[in-house]
Design a protein around this motif. Sequence first.
Motif, PDB file in Angstrom:
ATOM      1  N   THR A 289     -90.513  51.575  27.928  1.00  0.00           N
ATOM      2  CA  THR A 289     -89.395  52.340  28.497  1.00  0.00           C
ATOM      3  C   THR A 289     -89.488  53.838  28.208  1.00  0.00           C
ATOM      4  OG1 THR A 289     -88.067  51.930  26.498  1.00  0.00           O
ATOM      5  CG2 THR A 289     -87.853  50.350  28.317  1.00  0.00           C
TER       6      THR A 289
ATOM      7  N   PHE B 103     -88.729  56.627  30.799  1.00  0.00           N
ATOM      8  CA  PHE B 103     -87.350  56.722  31.288  1.00  0.00           C
ATOM      9  C   PHE B 103     -86.385  57.170  30.186  1.00  0.00           C
ATOM     10  CE2 PHE B 103     -89.684  53.665  33.732  1.00  0.00           C
ATOM     11  CZ  PHE B 103     -89.325  53.895  35.039  1.00  0.00           C
TER      12      PHE B 103
ATOM     13  N   HIS C 141     -81.761  51.839  31.600  1.00  0.00           N
ATOM     14  CA  HIS C 141     -82.203  52.119  32.963  1.00  0.00           C
ATOM     15  C   HIS C 141     -82.792  50.900  33.672  1.00  0.00           C
ATOM     16  CE1 HIS C 141     -82.931  55.426  35.817  1.00  0.00           C
ATOM     17  NE2 HIS C 141     -83.996  54.745  36.201  1.00  0.00           N
ATOM     18  N   HIS C 142     -82.956  49.777  32.957  1.00  0.00           N
ATOM     19  CA  HIS C 142     -83.717  48.656  33.517  1.00  0.00           C
ATOM     20  C   HIS C 142     -82.971  47.323  33.458  1.00  0.00           C
ATOM     21  CE1 HIS C 142     -87.034  51.470  32.516  1.00  0.00           C
ATOM     22  NE2 HIS C 142     -87.665  50.886  33.518  1.00  0.00           N
TER      23      HIS C 142
ATOM     24  N   ASP D 193     -86.663  48.784  37.532  1.00  0.00           N
ATOM     25  CA  ASP D 193     -85.725  49.908  37.622  1.00  0.00           C
ATOM     26  C   ASP D 193     -84.444  49.437  38.314  1.00  0.00           C
ATOM     27  OD1 ASP D 193     -84.341  52.278  38.274  1.00  0.00           O
ATOM     28  OD2 ASP D 193     -86.203  53.422  38.384  1.00  0.00           O
TER      29      ASP D 193
ATOM     30  N   THR E 165     -91.482  48.371  36.984  1.00  0.00           N
ATOM     31  CA  THR E 165     -92.074  49.514  36.287  1.00  0.00           C
ATOM     32  C   THR E 165     -93.120  49.098  35.253  1.00  0.00           C
ATOM     33  OG1 THR E 165     -90.362  49.533  34.565  1.00  0.00           O
ATOM     34  CG2 THR E 165     -89.940  50.828  36.554  1.00  0.00           C
TER      35      THR E 165
END
Length: 388
Positions: free
Chosen positions: A230, A233, A275-276, A298, A305
């Motif tokens: 991650t 991000f 974010h995921h 995402d 991702t």
Amino acid sequence: MSTRRWAWVHKWSSLVCTLFMLLLCLTGLPLIFHEEIEHLSGTVQAPAMPPGTPDADLDRVAKAALERRPGEVIRYMFWEQDEHPDITYVSMASSIDAPPEENNAVLVDSRTARVLDEPKTNEGFMYVMLKLHTDMFAGLPGTLFLGFMGLLMVVAIVSGVVVYYPFMRRLKFGALRTGRSARIKWLDWHNLAGIVTVVWLGVVGLTGTINTLNRIVLGLWQMDQMAEMTAPFKHLPPVTKPAHLEQSFRAAREAVPDMTVRLVAFPGTMFSSPHHYTFFLRGNTPLTSRLLKPALVDASTGKLTDSRDMPWYVKTLFLSQPLHFGDYGGLPLKILWALLDLVAIVVLGSGLYLWLRKPKPVADNASARTGRAPAPGTGHRDVEEVPR
């Protein structure tokens, strides 16, 4: 190390952990058969439909759960197709960062997106058994304490084997001296049951200890592999209204087509990032079905991702969990596990009885007759335990 010292190690490691091991054996019995008990207790099942009925869009499933519990958010969805086919288990709470103990469950039919039930997750017989078995209602400290007791049991097993070998050189294997005192009979049964189940006790003790490190191992994974996946991000704003759930689900399945999704963690939960969506997929063989592979999607675009195999220490944890409860071979193995669990209760109970009913040391008896103190180094060995 001398046999006398090994006997001391066996005695005290056993005494310290015996009561807690008895607790784990007693609570472990119903947990071995948790699937069967849940079915008998009337757990909701999905209604029968024609084979091959397609699953509903996951966005519809999520919408149904949110409408049932307005004002709450979804943290996880997971599926147990073997135990509860065609049911989506939705875990909800008042907020994404609510304490892990806050869990409101909604069961949704995976094919019709119709809510089936809202079971209570923090009450009932099986809940009490599970909590006693995992942490004694003491949280992480209780879990780690039970793990330490498991290590002591392994020490007791190893030292017991060392002490048993020279003892049995004077007797036939499995000999039961039925003509002797009650204590000698229990000693022989204790030795026989212990040596017969020594491998099983060692496996259960070690896997149980590994399982108590569950939170620590997953925490290491979060700081290690998860942080690396991650990292790109890290500085982006969190996704506050995740969308594209069905699209994300399909992206994860397409990335690993030979695996099936077991769980999805929503953005902001402890097993994902802000974010995921994190999808955890499992294989289709007896071995790979026990392992999970994360796929990050995402939540703002529905595109994959990253996806990687988990590190060895997480795999070790995942493989130890079903082995601890005998979940590899269906009902026959569960029955075997339960029978061995009962034998373990006999071993623990007889060991406690032998300590409580220990006779006076030989040296003390001799000094009482002669009026003299025992000489330095003279034995305090139980004369009844010496085979004749």
